[in-house]
Scaffold this active site. Structure first.
Site, PDB file in Angstrom:
ATOM      1  N   TYR A 141       0.845  -1.204   0.000  1.00 12.78           N
ATOM      2  CA  TYR A 141       0.000   0.000   0.000  1.00 12.78           C
ATOM      3  C   TYR A 141       0.878   1.251   0.000  1.00 12.78           C
ATOM      4  O   TYR A 141       0.738   2.134  -0.863  1.00 12.78           O
ATOM      5  CB  TYR A 141      -0.930  -0.008   1.225  1.00 12.78           C
ATOM      6  CG  TYR A 141      -1.600   1.327   1.457  1.00 12.78           C
ATOM      7  CD1 TYR A 141      -2.458   1.873   0.512  1.00 12.78           C
ATOM      8  CD2 TYR A 141      -1.357   2.057   2.627  1.00 12.78           C
ATOM      9  CE1 TYR A 141      -3.059   3.111   0.715  1.00 12.78           C
ATOM     10  CE2 TYR A 141      -1.954   3.289   2.843  1.00 12.78           C
ATOM     11  CZ  TYR A 141      -2.806   3.814   1.876  1.00 12.78           C
ATOM     12  OH  TYR A 141      -3.390   5.036   2.075  1.00 12.78           O
ATOM     13  N   LYS A 145       1.594   4.176  -3.111  1.00 18.38           N
ATOM     14  CA  LYS A 145       1.448   5.638  -2.982  1.00 18.38           C
ATOM     15  C   LYS A 145       2.768   6.335  -3.346  1.00 18.38           C
ATOM     16  O   LYS A 145       2.768   7.368  -4.015  1.00 18.38           O
ATOM     17  CB  LYS A 145       1.042   6.001  -1.544  1.00 18.38           C
ATOM     18  CG  LYS A 145      -0.341   5.508  -1.152  1.00 18.38           C
ATOM     19  CD  LYS A 145      -1.422   6.276  -1.879  1.00 18.38           C
ATOM     20  CE  LYS A 145      -2.814   5.866  -1.463  1.00 18.38           C
ATOM     21  NZ  LYS A 145      -3.865   6.560  -2.216  1.00 18.38           N
TER      22      LYS A 145
END
Ligand SMILES: NC(=O)c1ccc[n+]([C@@H]2O[C@H](COP(=O)([O-])OP(=O)(O)OC[C@H]3O[C@@H](n4cnc5c(N)ncnc54)[C@H](O)[C@@H]3O)[C@@H](O)[C@H]2O)c1
Length: 315
Positions: A141, A145
């Site tokens: 995750y 980003k």
């Protein structure tokens, strides 16, 4: 003055829709899900679509917005470790489709405002986290980003794409007028505590042996309306770069429990569980770069945050 908000049915996207509409923008929402009526009214138009689908990309060309607030994403650390492919695809690959569409169609004057995350820091090397610190994400995750942040910087240099990337710390609270808040079952600690109190369930406190004054994790809690106002500033001001959105103040999990007791005037039934994998002891951020550039200041205290969330959960 159109602004497109992706992830407009979600927690931060929905609050940003309300703030942009109040600031006088014509808001066009995009989400895979229908938003609730309490935020739908603030949108002049809404498209049920994946943001990387052709119909959504063509909508950008037609609407010629001044900015795209790109909140759509998948955002849980644990599931990203079990299923990284989905996270790289939804957060990075699809964002690349959208950016390439802007570049290929000479739409790089449309500012891209991106929901990044504190997860890019991983285990912070110093506190409070500063944008100068080396990002070292410890989950797919956080990596997804950071990959978008790299891409935004490269596209800015190569194609003059305008962007603001926000590294949110712990987004929390609810709309001060109780029009919008977190969906049921959210994993954030304030949501879990308040739902437990409301439903007479036990709250499981993960980790009481951290190297902090009371042994529980310390996090930087920032009200979702303060985040929404930061997005309005990002649309209005010509500021490019990557910015922390935190408050430079940490609160421990035990402090959150005490605040929940005080606000709800009820007992919180707490049992203790093991640490969650990958939870650093402390995570706080200096928002100085964004505050100095735009005058942004968080308006809401921890009590406001818990009070607004409690009103949302019990209304
Ligand atoms: N909530 C936090 O504390 C936090 C912290 C750091 C970063 N973020 C990031 O901020 C953004 C918004 O977070 P949130 O808490 O509002 O999440 P959320 O899950 O409430 O909202 C995300 C919305 O995006 C939509 N979506 C996801 N993929 C999509 C796609 N491909 N096409 C169209 N819609 C799609 C979902 O349907 C959902 O409504 C996310 O990108 C998240 O990673 C959130």
């Amino acid at each position: 003055m159109n602004v497109i908000v992706t992830g407009a049915a979600g927690y931060i996207g929905g609050q940003t829709v309300l703030a942009l509409s109040a600031a006088g923008y014509r808001v066009i929402g995009v989400d895979r899900h229908m938003p609730s009526m309490s935020i739908r009214w603030a949108m002049d138009d809404f498209l049920v679509s994946d943001f990387a689908e052709t119909n959504c990309l063509h909508l950008i060309a037609r609407a010629q917005p001044v900015a795209i607030v790109h909140c759509a994403g998948t955002s849980l650390v644990g599931p990203s470790i079990l299923d990284p492919s989905t996270y790289y695809e939804n957060n990075f690959v699809k964002t690349k489709y959208m950016l390439d569409y802007l570049v290929e169609n000479k739409l790089t004057d449309i500012k891209l405002i991106f929901s990044s995350s504190a997860a890019v820091y991983g285990e912070p090397v110093m506190l409070p986290c500063s944008e100068e610190d080396p990002p070292m994400p410890i989950s797919p995750y956080g990596e997804s980003k950071l990959m978008v942040e790299f891409m935004l910087q490269a596209y800015h240099h190569a194609y003059n794409l305008k962007y603001t990337a926000f590294r949110y710390f712990n987004a929390c609270g609810a709309d001060p007028e109780a029009r919008h808040g977190q969906a049921p079952g959210a994993t954030h600690i304030i949501a879990r505590i308040l739902e437990s109190v409301r439903d007479n369930r036990e709250f499981v406190l993960n980790g009481t042996d951290f190297d902090t004054a009371d042994g529980t994790c310390i996090r930087d809690y920032v009200h979702v309306e303060d985040l929404a106002q930061a997005h309005v500033l990002a649309v209005q001001q010509d500021v490019i770069g990557i910015f922390n959105l935190g408050t430079d103040q940490g609160h421990s999990n035990k402090e959150i429990i005490d605040m929940a007791k005080s606000v709800t005037d009820r007992e919180v039934a707490v049992s203790t569980g093991p640490r969650r994998a990958g939870d650093p002891a402390q995570l706080t951020a200096s928002p100085a770069r964004w505050s100095d550039d735009t005058g942004w200041k968080p308006q809401f205290t921890l009590r406001d945050i818990v009070q607004h969330a409690w009103t949302w959960y019990t209304q």
